[in-house]
Design a protein around this motif. Structure first.
Motif, PDB file in Angstrom:
ATOM      1  N   ASP A   1      29.508  12.528  28.595  1.00 45.67           N
ATOM      2  CA  ASP A   1      29.298  13.871  29.139  1.00 45.67           C
ATOM      3  C   ASP A   1      29.713  14.971  28.171  1.00 45.67           C
ATOM      4  OD1 ASP A   1      28.037  13.212  31.542  1.00 45.67           O
ATOM      5  OD2 ASP A   1      29.943  12.758  32.507  1.00 45.67           O
TER       6      ASP A   1
ATOM      7  N   LYS B   1      31.245   5.763  29.383  1.00 42.83           N
ATOM      8  CA  LYS B   1      31.758   6.824  30.251  1.00 42.83           C
ATOM      9  C   LYS B   1      33.217   6.601  30.641  1.00 42.83           C
ATOM     10  CE  LYS B   1      27.666   8.907  32.199  1.00 42.83           C
ATOM     11  NZ  LYS B   1      27.063   9.422  33.436  1.00 42.83           N
TER      12      LYS B   1
ATOM     13  N   SER C   1      27.171  17.855  29.004  1.00 44.90           N
ATOM     14  CA  SER C   1      26.304  17.716  30.174  1.00 44.90           C
ATOM     15  C   SER C   1      26.722  18.686  31.277  1.00 44.90           C
ATOM     16  CB  SER C   1      26.383  16.283  30.714  1.00 44.90           C
ATOM     17  OG  SER C   1      27.642  16.077  31.349  1.00 44.90           O
ATOM     18  N   ALA C   2      25.841  18.831  32.260  1.00 47.22           N
ATOM     19  CA  ALA C   2      26.148  19.696  33.408  1.00 47.22           C
ATOM     20  C   ALA C   2      27.417  19.207  34.109  1.00 47.22           C
ATOM     21  CB  ALA C   2      24.972  19.730  34.376  1.00 47.22           C
ATOM     22  N   GLU C   3      27.566  17.884  34.244  1.00 44.71           N
ATOM     23  CA  GLU C   3      28.762  17.323  34.880  1.00 44.71           C
ATOM     24  C   GLU C   3      30.007  17.650  34.060  1.00 44.71           C
ATOM     25  OE1 GLU C   3      31.278  15.529  37.505  1.00 44.71           O
ATOM     26  OE2 GLU C   3      29.173  15.968  37.821  1.00 44.71           O
TER      27      GLU C   3
ATOM     28  N   ARG D   1      30.414  20.139  31.974  1.00 43.06           N
ATOM     29  CA  ARG D   1      30.643  21.585  32.043  1.00 43.06           C
ATOM     30  C   ARG D   1      31.363  21.934  33.362  1.00 43.06           C
ATOM     31  NH1 ARG D   1      28.405  24.182  28.119  1.00 43.06           N
ATOM     32  NH2 ARG D   1      28.202  26.203  29.103  1.00 43.06           N
TER      33      ARG D   1
ATOM     34  N   TRP E   1      26.199   2.212  28.834  1.00 47.29           N
ATOM     35  CA  TRP E   1      26.428   3.635  29.104  1.00 47.29           C
ATOM     36  C   TRP E   1      27.621   3.818  30.034  1.00 47.29           C
ATOM     37  CZ3 TRP E   1      24.769   7.384  26.236  1.00 47.29           C
ATOM     38  CH2 TRP E   1      23.568   7.254  25.533  1.00 47.29           C
TER      39      TRP E   1
ATOM     40  N   GLY F   1      28.747  14.875  25.235  1.00 40.75           N
ATOM     41  CA  GLY F   1      27.595  14.949  24.335  1.00 40.75           C
ATOM     42  C   GLY F   1      27.878  14.333  22.969  1.00 40.75           C
TER      43      GLY F   1
END
Length: 181
Positions: free
Chosen positions: A102, A89, A171-173, A175, A85, A104
């Motif tokens: 992130d 990234k 992901s929130a990060e 975004r 993972w 998605g």
């Protein structure tokens, strides 16, 4: 912040964005660096955007790559799913400053013991748009980074289209980086 201007000190291979076509950029060409994530350099020229691979970045006269913080941790035996993972990234779409996890784009990650005592890794990923010529380039970048991990005997990355990607998968990060939150 405006893009930094450089001149190519030598010709270099690059990938046209978004077609994915490999081209040769000529020596002396003026370029503007617009993104340097994941070790690769995205440049803008009068003819469009191009991704210069990390191995070719020395063609940019005076360009000094920023220190990278994409070191990947591994477990005591040299392999962990978290390391896979973490490697994913470090992969970026050359037009978007958010990693593929992130964004998605990673739908599935599976690991299995290999006959040699190491691990086989399979990833299913999608793209933000069907027909994006950069898909195979991004998938190969991910495959190479996974294959380079300790304890990995093989890595395969498959591009899939189901379910179709939507911006809600970011992901929130991600975004936050994109200024969507």
């Amino acid at each position: 912040m405006s893009p930094a201007a450089f001149t190519l000190a030598r010709e270099c291979a690059a990938t046209a964005i978004p077609s994915g076509q490999v081209v040769t950029l000529p020596s002396g060409l003026g370029v503007h660096v617009v993104q340097t994530l994941g070790g690769h350099v995205t440049v803008r020229t009068d003819d469009g955007l191009f991704r210069i691979a990390e191995a070719e970045a020395s063609a940019l006269a005076g360009y000094v790559p920023a220190a990278r913080s994409d070191a990947v941790a591994s477990s005591a035996d040299g392999f962990s799913e978290q390391a896979v993972w973490d490697a994913l990234k470090t992969c970026f779409d050359p037009e978007i400053p958010v990693n593929i996890v992130d964004l998605g784009l990673i739908y599935d990650l599976a690991t299995a013991p290999a006959s040699d005592g190491r691990h086989e890794v399979e990833v299913k990923m999608t793209l933000t748009a069907p027909g994006c010529g950069m898909g195979p380039v991004i998938a190969e970048d991910a495959r190479q980074k996974i294959a380079a991990l300790p304890g990995v005997s093989s890595a395969r990355v498959h591009i899939v289209w189901d379910p179709q990607w939507t911006p809600q998968m970011i992901s929130a990060e991600g975004r936050k980086v994109l200024g969507l939150e």
